[in-house]
Scaffold this active site. Sequence first.
Site, short mmCIF file in Angstrom:
data_model
loop_
_atom_site.label_atom_id
_atom_site.label_comp_id
_atom_site.label_asym_id
_atom_site.label_seq_id
_atom_site.Cartn_x
_atom_site.Cartn_y
_atom_site.Cartn_z
N SER A 63 0.83 -1.21 0.00
CA SER A 63 0.00 0.00 0.00
C SER A 63 0.87 1.26 0.00
CB SER A 63 -0.92 0.03 1.22
OG SER A 63 -1.76 -1.10 1.24
N1 SAH Z 1 -1.09 -4.79 4.05
C1 SAH Z 1 -0.38 -5.08 2.82
C2 SAH Z 1 -1.18 -4.61 1.61
C3 SAH Z 1 -1.34 -5.74 0.66
S1 SAH Z 1 -2.52 -5.55 -0.64
C4 SAH Z 1 1.01 -4.47 2.81
O1 SAH Z 1 1.34 -3.69 3.72
O2 SAH Z 1 1.82 -4.80 1.93
C5 SAH Z 1 -3.85 -6.54 -0.06
C6 SAH Z 1 -3.56 -7.99 0.26
O3 SAH Z 1 -4.81 -8.60 0.63
C7 SAH Z 1 -3.02 -8.81 -0.91
O4 SAH Z 1 -1.81 -9.40 -0.54
C8 SAH Z 1 -4.11 -9.86 -1.16
O5 SAH Z 1 -3.61 -11.11 -1.57
C9 SAH Z 1 -4.78 -9.94 0.21
N2 SAH Z 1 -6.16 -10.45 0.19
C10 SAH Z 1 -7.15 -10.22 -0.72
N3 SAH Z 1 -8.28 -10.86 -0.36
C11 SAH Z 1 -8.01 -11.53 0.80
C12 SAH Z 1 -8.76 -12.40 1.64
N4 SAH Z 1 -10.03 -12.73 1.38
N5 SAH Z 1 -8.16 -12.90 2.75
C13 SAH Z 1 -6.85 -12.61 3.03
N6 SAH Z 1 -6.09 -11.80 2.26
C14 SAH Z 1 -6.66 -11.27 1.17
#
Ligand code: SAH
Length: 215
Positions: A63
């Site tokens: 993010s």
């Molecule tokens: N907090 C992360 C942001 C990652 S983007 C960081 O600091 O890097 C969002 C993430 O949510 C992705 O890795 C994606 O695979 C995950 N995601 C999407 N749907 C999900 C679900 N149902 N359960 C768990 N993770 C999920």
Amino acid sequence: MDTYRHKGLRKKLVDLLREKGITDERVLNAINAIPRHLFMDNAFVNFAYKDQAFPIGADQTISQPYTVAFQSQLLEIKQKEKVLEIGTGSGYQCCVLLELGAKVFSIERHRSLHQKSKVQLNNFGYFPKLFFGDGYKGLPAYAPFDKIIITAAAPYVPEELKKQLKIGGYIVIPLGEGEQQEMLRMNKIAENEFVTEQFGNFSFVPMLENKSFSS
Ligand code: SAH
């Protein structure tokens, strides 16, 4: 490696976040302390301290720093609070929450990201509880949580997550299915009763449901 150059760029990023309206000094300190470039592939090192989201593999992104700071500020974390994060991704947001003194539980649905972030955080000397699974289900075995943060765009607020929040706690969630989502902070004031505040538009990758897990 974390060099003077990285530290200097990080300081500038923190100044920018302050200009953009982040006021919580504890959040700014955490961002100043964490080498974000180490959560990204080498190829992107030069972008690590720009206020932008970047690819981390598996079609996902780390993010934007402003978004991480904004969500972290909304959570109003106190020492030792139990925080559930949905979407571990790179592990960067998780690391910010740990720096703020939270006890973090984080779920990721991509096995490769789950494993990579675990190794990364352990290398840094952080030992959050990381789970490979479906964020819609939360973690009933570890509930209730003081705070819950969703770091993917949710089409609706998952019932299980509402249940797994303590009364008095917050869910911070970007809600919506379009290109932009509305950032909400929901305060649980009684069983099944929430007071919701809105904080404007943000853009996240989708929170996926009912899809088979990916590696
Ligand atoms: N907090 C992360 C942001 C990652 S983007 C960081 O600091 O890097 C969002 C993430 O949510 C992705 O890795 C994606 O695979 C995950 N995601 C999407 N749907 C999900 C679900 N149902 N359960 C768990 N993770 C999920």
